[in-house]
Each structure stands twice: as structure tokens, then as C-alpha cells.
Scaffold this active site. Structure first.
Site: not given
Length: 703
Positions: A448, A240
């Protein structure tokens, strides 16, 4: 070419490179090697719900909305559309020598993490809380992205984030997710295993956090023991972004850039999204890595590039740019949205009627919001159709549509110099002058999402609670008080407390983030051009009090398989305008070798509207001490029935569904006595109360 041939070609090419050149190819932004005819390549691509961040592309509903379709064939089609448009873009851009970020053919999708807690902001990127559903949809999307050509990958998919990752976002760079062997095998690993062993996913991406003490991009347990040794993964592993530098800066498992780069490479991380692999040559000088380890990572990377046909050409080189956002692709997106919408309540107000003289009030901060259409990791559409616009287009001149924003998404006023709640009076006026109100509330990617990407500073993209922002709660109360029929439309990527809407609204719809042109499909459902047929891929809890702490990764008390309280809206739940029920179900065949069991199901639409629906089978092990406490989804099938139509289908329950996972994480023979529950939802009391239907029970016994 075969993988063996691609690897042979890759080894031949890499052997001609200097060690410096080999190391340079392990960066996500790999530079050109002109003397060998190797063009630059950027490994970073996104296609979570359509090609993202690379110009115009077909926009699908957010992944959690795609999951609500329970439609593997349609998810496969979405993957194929993304791959086709990715190829079309790559062909056109590379012809202009544009090899920039997001413009390659390696897509870091799908996200098959388990949405274990409704607070997680990135849960919207997943296929929900159930490992079986996530596995089936993940496999479908990977196969759609990679194509069915035996010689060439259409694009390269990537299963992420391996392996135990679902918040909290605020501490993900130093967080240690502690998971038992049982929870790992039973919940967190199955979708990754399916993507690797069934779909042949070309890449796996590691997570930011540690799992049981090891950083996921430098974990011998995850990357070597499980992924490569046990599952026989042959593709490439990618970190990542900037996760490897967390090893020494946040996780404190190493001390220097060189040590971090070495730990990642030795564990099998081939591509570094970030800059830490710039220190690989220093790590080599210090004896922390070997030239052979650098070479192996480069060979894996070039094996993927050969499989994509990037050096020898492929049949996909002829895909024209005209395929981007073409009519056929837009129709796939529309169908996905139609199937993703979940009808949670309906007292008969839906479908709405278009009639002369009727006035429809459309109210709410998400009613005319483009942000609420697309979720995160989204692409760019050449056109957006909001819910308001979809309703306006549907009504046309046959009625009147009134609109009020009602409130800001989360601030206490829309105009900075105005009083608090400055749009509520307008919303009340609109409601009073309307025959029916469509109230669009919820969230968007500013509230979110991923840490660092949201404007939500209080929880780094996660939610502190399940409540709508306070201005929206006040707006909802004011609109309900008018006394007109209200259709609440929730646009969010996660479970929200809808208890007041369930009590006071005439109807409640979960729209998720329905895609750039999603307003058109939403209007089709509101006005009955098609029936809603989506099912919840997550549990809508009543309160957070019943859940363990967000940081607790044990599954006890979480999701429908382990929860102890009654849900507001259960996993697998969703109404339609029809009335589909399972009349009969029986086991007709069991494969003695595999345990695969065929269930013959008779389904009928006893309603007055044609509709799609999802037939679901859950299994309950009645004896094993290792069984999940409730029951588990083990098969599902999408059906479409006309008014009064009956249908017979065969559904297969895998023999694996009858196994249990012991405390050591081993799959063992179950208790031998099972019950299969066949219906249009779960076999729980809340689903029965909401639908008025119970599942058909089918006993199964193995000696």
C-alpha cells in the site's frame, strides 16, 4: 523579518535578474546565480513523519499512527523535532556545499487530504477521515515545523494535496474528482483552510487529479478564488511532481508543454516539481504568459527563502548536527508510538507477564520486518527495533521467545522451491510450544502506498479489498486452531478486515507503522510498562459492500459521519488497561459573539492501571436539514489518570461546530437545537457494545 520586509527584499533581488534567471528559479531544482550571490536551492524536501530521504533522522510512526494519538501537543513536538533536524542537516550539508535534493528547508508535509476510502494506498500519509481531527493535527504539525520565531521560519511546511485527492492511484493523472459544493466545504477543504488561516502554512501543493474538471495545479477556482482571494494565502504554491505535464498528456485540457506551463503559472503555481517550466520562456515568446507573471512567481519563491533566513542568516544557523537522532528526539518518537497503538480487543490476556519458564511465540511476516516499521515517505534510522526484537529485549533471560516468520507477506511460499505455505508448520510448532502467541500480520509500503512506489501492480498502491493477503489469512487460521491465547498485532496504514481476529483472538492491537524503533514501545505496551491509549482516526468497516464506488467522491455512506451500516471498529474507538469514563459534563459558558461553548467535564479512572485516554465531544444538530446525518467530532483532549483518580477539565467547542453547510457550500446557522456527546468514543451503538460505556449527553440550545 516580516513577510512585507521579506517580499520587499525578494522584489529587490528579483529585479536584478534577467527573465531567463527568474524563470530558472521556478524549477524545484533552482540553479545558482553566482553573479548575484544566489546559491542553488532544491525545493524538494520530505518530513511526513520525521525528515526523510536525506540520511539519518529520527523516525516517527507513520502519519496515520500519529493521528491515532489525538495529541496536538505531541504532534507539534514531532514537527519541531523534524524542523530542528532539518536545520541541523542543512547547516552541515550546505557548509560542504551540498545543496542536493531533500536537503533544503522546504518540507512537503503534512498531507491533510481526507482518508475517505480505506482502499486508498496513500491514506497512511494522512491524519484520517475526519476534517476536524485533520485540521487540529495539521495545524499542530505545521506550527511545529515552522517554529514560533516571528523573524524567521524554522522550516517551511506545505499543506498537500490541494484539494480533493484520495485515489484511485492508478488513474490519478487523468482522474476527475467530482465533489459537490457541500462536500468541498464540509469535508475536503477545512483542513487546508485551517493550515492557511490558523497556522500560516508557507506552501500549498496541488494534486495530480482534476477537481470538478480543473487540474488542481491549474485551477482558477482552487488556486485563485479560494486559496488566495477567499483565504488570503500569501505563501507559494508548488505543483505535485510532474503533474503539470499531465495537463496535455493525460487530462487533455491543453495541447503543448508551453500551454500547460502557462495555465499553471497564470493560476498561481510558483514552483514546478517537474520539467514543464523549462518551457516557460517559449510560452513567453508565444505570448501565453507575461514577464510580470514570471516575476511574481519568482518574488513569492524568494520571499520564502528570505523568511527562512537563507540570505541574512538566522538564530537557527547554530543548530549543530549532534541534534540529529539525539536522545531527546528519540524519546519523542517513542512517546508517539506508545500513544498511537490502539487496543481493539482484550479478554484479559494483556498485559503479558514476564516470568521464568514462560514461553512467548512471536509469529508472522511483520514480526521481524523493518519495512513494516516505517511506512512510506520514511527516513533512515541508525537503528531499527522490530516487534520481535522489542519482545526479546523485554523478556531477556526471564523467559523464552520462539519465532517463526509463518508465511511470506503476500506470496504463497517463502522459499521459491518449497511447497506452498512452507512456513505454516513451523508456526504451528512454535504456537504449540508457547504459552501465548503474538501474531504480527499486515502490510507494508510494497503493498500500500503511492502509485509507482509500491510493488503492488494490481492496484498501483491501492487495495482491491479489505482482506489480509491470502497467505496471512491461512497462517492466522492455523495459529488460532492450535488453541493458545493469541494477540494479533496488525501493522498497516489502513483499515483491514479483522472480523476473524475479533472473534477468535484473545487480544487485537493496531500498531500502524510504528517507526524505526517502534518495537521497543510496542513491547512496553504488550508487557504493561504503559497502557495503550490510541484511538482510531478511521473507521474499520466490515465489508466494502457498504461503501460507494472508490471513484465516487460524494461523502454519502462514507466515514463515521455519513455511514449507514455498523462498523467493525468505529472511528474514535480504543481500549486501555484502565477504565476511564466521563461521569459528568455540563455547559458552563457560551460566548455570545463567537458561539464558542465551554464544557466542564468530570473524568474518572475506575480501573486498576494508570492510563492515558482521549476525551471526545461530538455534536449532533437535531434540526437543520443540512446537518451531517450522524454526528461530528468537535473537541478532544488527552488526559492521563492514575488508578482511581478523578479529574475535571474544561473543553471548548468552537462556535463553528454549530453551523451547517448548505448545498451551495455556505456555512449557515444550524437548527438551534443540538446534543453534545461527551465520552471516550463515539455515541454510536457499536462503540457502546465494545466498551460497555455510553457518552454523557448535553443538550445545547441557541435562539
Amino acid at each position: 523579518m516580516t513577510r512585507e520586509e521579506a517580499r520587499r527584499r525578494a522584489k529587490e533581488l528579483v529585479s536584478q535578474m534577467t527573465v531567463e534567471e527568474r524563470a530558472s528559479q521556478l524549477r524545484y531544482d533552482a540553479p545558482a546565480i553566482d553573479r548575484l550571490g544566489v546559491p542553488a536551492y532544491n525545493w524538494w524536501g520530505e518530513a511526513l513523519h520525521g525528515v526523510a530521504r536525506a540520511g539519518v533522522a529520527t523516525s516517527f510512526p507513520q502519519a496515520i499512527g500519529m493521528a491515532a494519538t489525538f495529541d496536538t501537543e505531541l504532534i507539534h513536538s514531532a514537527g519541531d523535532v523534524a524542523a530542528t533536524e532539518g536545520r541541523a542537516k542543512y547547516n552541515a550539508y550546505s557548509a560542504e556545499n551540498d545543496r542536493d535534493i531533500y536537503k533544503g528547508l522546504t518540507f512537503w508535509s503534512p498531507n491533510v487530504n481526507i482518508f475517505r476510502d480505506p482502499r486508498w494506498g496513500r491514506g497512511q500519509e494522512t491524519y484520517g477521515e475526519d476534517p476536524y481531527l485533520t485540521s487540529r493535527l495539521g495545524v499542530a504539525y505545521v506550527e511545529g515545523l515552522q517554529g514560533d520565531d516571528e523573524e524567521t521560519l524554522k522550516s517551511a511546511a506545505c499543506a498537500k494535496h490541494f484539494a480533493v485527492h484520495s485515489g484511485p492511484e492508478a488513474v490519478r493523472h487523468e482522474f476527475n474528482a467530482v465533489a459537490t459544493k457541500k462536500d468541498m466545504a464540509e469535508t475536503y477543504l477545512p483542513a487546508f483552510k485551517a493550515c492557511v488561516q490558523e497556522a500560516g502554512v508557507e506552501a500549498v501543493m496541488g494534486a495530480y487529479n482534476r477537481t470538478n474538471g480543473e487540474p488542481c495545479c491549474g485551477s482558477k477556482t482552487l488556486m485563485q478564488d479560494i486559496l488566495r482571494d477567499e483565504w488570503k494565502f500569501e505563501g507559494h504554491y508548488v505543483s505535485d511532481c510532474w503533474a503539470i505535464k499531465d495537463f496535455h498528456e493525460r487530462h487533455m485540457v491543453t495541447h503543448t508543454m508551453e500551454e500547460s506551463a502557462a495555465l499553471a503559472l497564470k493560476c498561481g503555481c510558483d514552483i514546478n516539481c517537474g520539467v514543464t517550466y523549462l518551457y516557460l520562456l517559449k510560452a513567453l515568446e508565444q505570448g501565453l504568459v507575461t514577464e510580470e507573471e514570471i516575476t511574481e512567481a519568482a518574488v513569492r519563491a524568494f520571499t520564502t527563502r528570505y523568511l527562512l533566513g537563507l540570505f541574512d542568516g538566522s538564530k537557527y544557523d547554530d543548530i549543530p548536527y549532534e541534534k540529529v537522532e539525539c536522545e531527546a528526539h528519540l524519546e519523542v518518537a517513542q512517546q508517539l508510538t506508545r500513544e498511537s497503538v490502539v487496543l481493539l480487543k482484550n479478554n484479559g490476556v494483556l498485559p503479558l507477564q514476564v516470568s521464568a519458564g514462560q514461553t512467548i511465540g512471536v509469529i508472522g511476516p511483520n514480526a521481524d520486518s523493518r519495512e513494516a516499521l516505517v511506512g512510506n515517505y520514511h527516513g533512515t534510522s541508525s537503528r531499527y527495533i522490530t516487534v520481535l526484537e522489542g519482545i526479546q529485549d523485554k523478556v531477556g533471560h526471564d523467559g523464552r521467545v520462539l519465532y517463526s516468520e509463518g508465511c511470506h507477506l503476500f506470496k504463497d511460499r517463502v522459499e521459491n522451491l518449497a511447497w506452498e505455505n512452507d512456513r505454516v508448520a513451523e508456526a504451528v510448532v512454535v504456537a504449540k510450544h508457547s504459552d501465548v502467541v503474538v501474531l504480527c500480520v499486515g502490510l507494508n509500503e510494497t503493498l500500500e502506498g503511492e502509485e509507482g512506489d509500491t510493488g503492488n501492480s494490481y492496484a498501483s498502491g491501492d487495495k482491491n479489498d479489505l482482506l489480509l493477503p491470502e497467505p496471512q489469512r491461512k497462517l492466522m487460521e492455523a495459529v488460532f486452531a492450535v488453541g493458545k491465547p493469541v494477540v494479533v498485532c496488525l501493522m498497516a496504514g489502513s483499515a483491514i478486515d479483522l472480523s476473524e481476529a475479533q472473534e477468535k483472538a484473545a487480544a487485537v492491537l493496531q500498531l500502524w507503522y510504528p517507526g524505526a524503533r517502534g518495537g521497543k514501545a510496542v513491547a512496553d505496551i504488550l508487557f504493561g510498562d504503559c497502557s495503550p491509549s490510541g484511538k482510531l482516526p478511521v473507521t474499520f468497516y466490515r465489508t466494502l459492500e457498504e461503501l460507494p464506488a472508490f471513484e465516487d467522491y460524494t461523502m454519502k455512506g462514507r466515514t463515521y459521519r455519513y455511514m449507514e451500516q455498523e462498523a467493525l471498529y468505529p472511528f474514535g474507538y480504543g481500549l486501555t488497561y484502565g477504565d476511564v469514563l466521563v461521569e459528568k459534563a455540563a455547559v458552563v459558558q457560551t460566548d455570545e459573539a463567537t458561539g464558542d461553548t465551554t464544557v466542564h467535564v468530570t473524568v474518572k479512572n475506575a480501573g486498576t492501571a494508570a492510563t492515558g485516554d482521549v476525551i471526545q465531544i461530538y455534536v449532533k444538530d437535531q434540526e437543520s436539514p443540512f446537518a451531517v446525518p450522524n454526528h461530528s467530532l468537535c473537541a478532544f483532549a488527552r488526559v492521563f489518570l492514575k488508578e482511581g483518580e478523578c479529574m475535571e477539565i474544561d473543553m471548548t467547542v468552537s462556535g463553528d461546530a454549530f453551523l451547517a453547510v448548505n448545498e451551495e457550500g455556505a456555512f449557515v446557522k444550524g437548527g438551534g437545537s443540538y446534543t453534545l456527546y461527551v465520552g471516550t468514543g463515539q455515541p454510536d451503538g457499536r462503540t457502546a457494545a465494545l466498551t460497555g460505556k455510553k457518552c454523557v449527553e448535553v443538550p445545547v440550545t441557541f435562539s
